[in-house]
Design an enzyme around this catalytic site. Structure first.
Site, PDB file in Angstrom:
ATOM      1  N   ASN A 109       0.837  -1.224   0.000  1.00 21.13           N
ATOM      2  CA  ASN A 109       0.000   0.000   0.000  1.00 21.13           C
ATOM      3  C   ASN A 109       0.867   1.267   0.000  1.00 21.13           C
ATOM      4  OD1 ASN A 109       1.005   0.215   2.561  1.00 21.13           O
ATOM      5  ND2 ASN A 109      -0.966   0.096   3.616  1.00 21.13           N
ATOM      6  N   PHE A 165       4.629 -10.231   4.217  1.00 23.85           N
ATOM      7  CA  PHE A 165       5.468  -9.298   4.982  1.00 23.85           C
ATOM      8  C   PHE A 165       4.656  -8.119   5.500  1.00 23.85           C
ATOM      9  CE2 PHE A 165       9.657 -10.917   4.262  1.00 23.85           C
ATOM     10  CZ  PHE A 165       9.688 -11.464   2.989  1.00 23.85           C
ATOM     11  N   SER A 221       8.820 -12.732  14.327  1.00 16.91           N
ATOM     12  CA  SER A 221       9.942 -12.020  14.944  1.00 16.91           C
ATOM     13  C   SER A 221      10.354 -12.676  16.252  1.00 16.91           C
ATOM     14  CB  SER A 221       9.513 -10.562  15.202  1.00 16.91           C
ATOM     15  OG  SER A 221      10.453  -9.909  16.014  1.00 16.91           O
ATOM     16  N   THR A 278      10.858 -11.256  18.696  1.00 15.56           N
ATOM     17  CA  THR A 278      10.228 -10.467  19.760  1.00 15.56           C
ATOM     18  C   THR A 278       9.205 -11.299  20.528  1.00 15.56           C
ATOM     19  OG1 THR A 278       9.492  -8.199  20.139  1.00 15.56           O
ATOM     20  CG2 THR A 278       8.290  -9.448  18.498  1.00 15.56           C
ATOM     21  N   TYR A 320       2.847  -4.370  18.899  1.00 11.92           N
ATOM     22  CA  TYR A 320       3.505  -4.913  17.697  1.00 11.92           C
ATOM     23  C   TYR A 320       3.881  -6.373  17.946  1.00 11.92           C
ATOM     24  CZ  TYR A 320       7.349  -6.477  14.881  1.00 11.92           C
ATOM     25  OH  TYR A 320       8.161  -7.260  14.108  1.00 11.92           O
ATOM     26  N   LYS A 357       2.416 -10.261  16.308  1.00 12.74           N
ATOM     27  CA  LYS A 357       3.187 -11.381  15.764  1.00 12.74           C
ATOM     28  C   LYS A 357       2.792 -12.684  16.459  1.00 12.74           C
ATOM     29  CE  LYS A 357       5.438  -9.151  12.679  1.00 12.74           C
ATOM     30  NZ  LYS A 357       5.070  -9.347  11.264  1.00 12.74           N
ATOM     31  N   PHE A 417      15.614 -12.481  13.721  1.00 10.14           N
ATOM     32  CA  PHE A 417      16.307 -11.768  14.775  1.00 10.14           C
ATOM     33  C   PHE A 417      16.492 -10.337  14.268  1.00 10.14           C
ATOM     34  CE2 PHE A 417      16.872 -14.600  18.370  1.00 10.14           C
ATOM     35  CZ  PHE A 417      16.127 -15.653  17.886  1.00 10.14           C
ATOM     36  N   PRO A 468      13.175   1.820  27.419  1.00  9.79           N
ATOM     37  CA  PRO A 468      12.190   0.909  28.024  1.00  9.79           C
ATOM     38  C   PRO A 468      11.798  -0.204  27.049  1.00  9.79           C
ATOM     39  CG  PRO A 468      11.533   3.207  28.349  1.00  9.79           C
ATOM     40  CD  PRO A 468      12.718   3.224  27.415  1.00  9.79           C
TER      41      PRO A 468
END
Ligand code: WQD
Length: 344
Positions: A32, A81, A125, A127, A150, A154, A179, A297
């Site tokens: 987009n 993605f 991720s 994360t 975020y 995931k 990573f 943080p």
């Protein structure tokens, strides 16, 4: 074989398009353009000699997704993605992240489930692990409560895909947990183009060195690590891109052991922030201007991958060193400056 790459104008997406084309896939890019420019197609074409099909679409609209798949009944695989990915922004605007990162995923999965030939690669991720209890991190490490919306998108995305794989006939998916992707294509025709002030370390380093930023703030040097700064697993984006092609081919060739698999994509080596700075200074011959600042943080102390499963089961291994990745990132930053000032 025609493959849909959503977010294919983005940093990892564009590098994956190039590697897919090198393997003979016909690629349709959907983006987009909210976080990437259509001119990235020029860079892809400059490398591969082939301009991928491109459609500027907003996948948050169900009928847009339905219309796309009706128009392209011969899509044989999807690499997804497209997502918003700024940790800080997700804290400020969580619903933007849940809408963009979850709705589009659901609409695409619905189309694939109806067609009964799902081959789906999901951009996930590390994360999801938060601060892992054990290092290096294996795929069976516990998924920790997300530190940001975020990261939560995931985790939720992986759970949605796993649930679909459990009930859908002939639906096969792989989640790839990245990573820290860094660097750029060696041609310097494509690379990372952060919008505004870079959130990530490496683009901030190269923008500082090129003069766009005054100095790099190192977020904390009082962590329990070799030099007090946080440790991450920095992986060259081309290595990462190649892993997506290998994963897709695994599904195309029905080599997957289960209809849902997860792989960590890293180098297996942890590097501290100061080591990354040292790498940059080594490859550029420049002295980087940086200062030690307070901790950021939400940062975990250390995260680096156990690459055993990706190496032995997926049959993929990262090839590039930190210096090679930093060299490509620096070359790209210099190319961007040349293009801006017209010195190319
Ligand atoms: C790396 C290290 C910072 C900037 C994030 C997301 C992850 C993925 C990659 C999307 C940390 C330090 C950074 C700076 C610094 N994103 N740093 N000064 O936070 O590991 O991962 O980006 O998929 O999901 O969480 O990457 O590059 O932001 O930080 O000292 O100006 O560099 O504290 O230790 P991170 P990063």
């Amino acid at each position: 074989m025609k493959v849909l790459v959503t977010g294919g104008l983005g940093f990892i997406g564009s590098h994956t398009v190039v590697e897919l084309q090198a393997e003979g896939f016909e690629v349709v890019v959907v983006d987009n353009c909210s976080n990437a420019d259509e001119s990235v197609l020029d860079g892809i074409e400059a490398i591969s000699g082939k301009r991928p099909l491109f459609e500027k679409l907003d996948l948050r609209k169900k009928n847009t997704v339905q219309n796309f798949f009706s128009k392209h009944p011969d899509i044989s695989g999807v690499i997804h993605f497209s997502a918003s990915k700024a940790v800080g922004e997700s804290v400020e605007d969580p619903l933007l992240y849940y809408e963009n990162n979850i709705n589009a995923l659901v609409y695409i999965l619905q189309e694939l489930q109806q067609r009964g030939n799902g081959r789906f690669i999901f951009s996930s991720s590390c994360t999801v692990y938060g601060q892992a209890d054990t290092l290096p991190i294996k795929e069976n490490a516990p998924v920790k409560p997300a530190e940001s919306p975020y990261g939560n998108t995931k985790q939720i995305g992986e759970e949605i895909i796993r649930d679909v794989c459990h009930i859908a006939e002939d639906f096969n998916a792989i989640s790839l947990r990245y990573f820290n992707p860094i660097g750029a294509h060696p041609s310097a025709e494509i690379g990372e183009l952060p919008i505004g002030v870079p959130q990530n370390l490496v683009p901030f380093i190269t923008q500082t060195a090129i003069g766009l930023r005054k100095e790099l703030a190192v977020f904390g040097n009082d962590y329990p690590t070799v030099d007090g700064t946080c440790i991450r697993d920095y992986i060259h984006v081309v290595d990462l891109a190649r892993a997506h092609v290998v994963a897709l081919q695994r599904l195309m060739n029905a080599e997957n052991a289960d209809n849902y698999e997860v792989f960590n994509l890293g180098t297996g080596t942890g590097s501290s922030v100061l080591e990354v700075i040292e790498s940059f200074e080594r490859i550029s011959g420049l002295k980087l201007n940086y200062r030690i600042a307070p901790r950021r943080p939400g940062d975990v102390v250390a995260a680096y991958a156990d690459t055993e499963k990706a190496n032995t089961v997926l049959g993929w291994k990262a090839q590039s060193s930190l210096d090679e990745a930093m060299r490509s990132a620096w070359r790209w930053e210099q190319k961007v400056k040349e293009q801006k000032t017209g010195n190319s």
